[in-house]
Design a protein around this motif. Structure first.
Motif, PDB file in Angstrom:
ATOM      1  N   ASP A  33      -2.885   2.035  -4.025  1.00 24.26           N
ATOM      2  CA  ASP A  33      -2.407   3.227  -4.231  1.00 24.26           C
ATOM      3  C   ASP A  33      -1.052   3.078  -4.491  1.00 24.26           C
ATOM      4  O   ASP A  33      -0.184   4.093  -3.576  1.00 24.26           O
ATOM      5  N   CYS A  34      -0.294   2.115  -5.603  1.00 24.76           N
ATOM      6  CA  CYS A  34       1.218   1.978  -5.482  1.00 24.76           C
ATOM      7  C   CYS A  34       1.589   2.003  -6.672  1.00 24.76           C
ATOM      8  O   CYS A  34       1.236   2.253  -7.714  1.00 24.76           O
ATOM      9  N   ILE A  91       3.641   1.341  -9.902  1.00 28.36           N
ATOM     10  CA  ILE A  91       4.399   0.310 -10.382  1.00 28.36           C
ATOM     11  C   ILE A  91       5.394   0.473 -11.401  1.00 28.36           C
ATOM     12  O   ILE A  91       4.604   1.059 -12.109  1.00 28.36           O
ATOM     13  N   PHE A 116      -1.940  -4.828  -4.456  1.00 29.60           N
ATOM     14  CA  PHE A 116      -1.125  -3.594  -4.921  1.00 29.60           C
ATOM     15  C   PHE A 116      -2.580  -2.206  -4.463  1.00 29.60           C
ATOM     16  O   PHE A 116      -3.192  -1.921  -5.122  1.00 29.60           O
ATOM     17  N   LYS A 152       1.223  -0.968  -0.139  1.00 32.18           N
ATOM     18  CA  LYS A 152      -0.344   0.184   0.067  1.00 32.18           C
ATOM     19  C   LYS A 152       0.615   1.381  -0.217  1.00 32.18           C
ATOM     20  O   LYS A 152       2.103   1.008   1.157  1.00 32.18           O
ATOM     21  N   LYS A 153       0.518   1.931  -1.082  1.00 29.10           N
ATOM     22  CA  LYS A 153       1.162   3.788  -0.754  1.00 29.10           C
ATOM     23  C   LYS A 153       2.734   3.424  -0.793  1.00 29.10           C
ATOM     24  O   LYS A 153       3.198   3.785  -0.279  1.00 29.10           O
ATOM     25  N   PHE A 159      -5.032  -4.663  -8.906  1.00 32.17           N
ATOM     26  CA  PHE A 159      -4.250  -3.595  -8.797  1.00 32.17           C
ATOM     27  C   PHE A 159      -5.057  -2.604  -8.555  1.00 32.17           C
ATOM     28  O   PHE A 159      -5.948  -2.586  -9.081  1.00 32.17           O
ATOM     29  N   CYS A 202      -6.993   2.106 -12.492  1.00 33.19           N
ATOM     30  CA  CYS A 202      -5.018   1.993 -12.637  1.00 33.19           C
ATOM     31  C   CYS A 202      -5.046   3.084 -13.680  1.00 33.19           C
ATOM     32  O   CYS A 202      -6.237   3.877 -14.330  1.00 33.19           O
ATOM     33  N   CYS A 209      -3.584   2.177  -8.916  1.00 34.09           N
ATOM     34  CA  CYS A 209      -2.133   2.591  -9.020  1.00 34.09           C
ATOM     35  C   CYS A 209      -1.776   2.932 -10.240  1.00 34.09           C
ATOM     36  O   CYS A 209      -2.920   3.468 -11.452  1.00 34.09           O
TER      37      CYS A 209
END
Length: 131
Positions: A49-50, A52, A47, A21-22, A102, A69, A105
């Motif tokens: 708020d990541c 990538i 995943f 997360k984040k 996801f 996303c 993200c």
């Protein structure tokens, strides 16, 4: 004269999840951490708020969902983010993902591949091919 003094680069381990997360996720690092445990696919991870990051190609083996996303810069054509496998059975090189979620993200420097159905679904979800 060349400076021979080098400082080793150390990366903080991402760990086995199952949730991230984040955080920034560098896909080559995540794959190497996972493969060192004897598992050669990223499975059952979420995943949120990541960021990538590649460079990498994500192989969606099965059960992967991308909700809200930003898939990356497609330069006006979402097909620019997709790579079609050439062989009928296997793809070598991409990072395999299975049953991963996801959520919100952002992808940077990442291409995507999978079955023809996956690629068609992704292109359609991203607005389709330009006319």
């Amino acid at each position: 004269m060349t400076d021979t003094q080098t400082t080793p680069i150390t990366l903080e381990l991402l760990g086995p999840g199952p949730e991230y997360k984040k955080v920034s996720v560098w896909l080559p690092q995540l794959f190497m951490e996972t493969s060192r445990t004897g598992v050669f696919a990223i499975e059952n991870r979420t995943f949120i708020d990541c960021l990538i990051e590649g460079p990498a190609v994500l192989l969606a083996v099965e059960g992967c969902n991308f909700d809200g996303c930003n898939m990356g810069e497609a330069h006006g054509d979402p097909r620019n983010l997709m790579l079609a496998p050439q062989g009928a059975q296997r793809v070598t090189g991409p990072i395999p993902f299975k049953n991963c979620q996801f959520i919100n993200c952002r992808f940077l420097g990442v291409g995507f591949t999978g079955s023809a159905a996956f690629i068609e679904t992704m292109v359609s979800a991203l607005g389709g091919a330009p006319a």
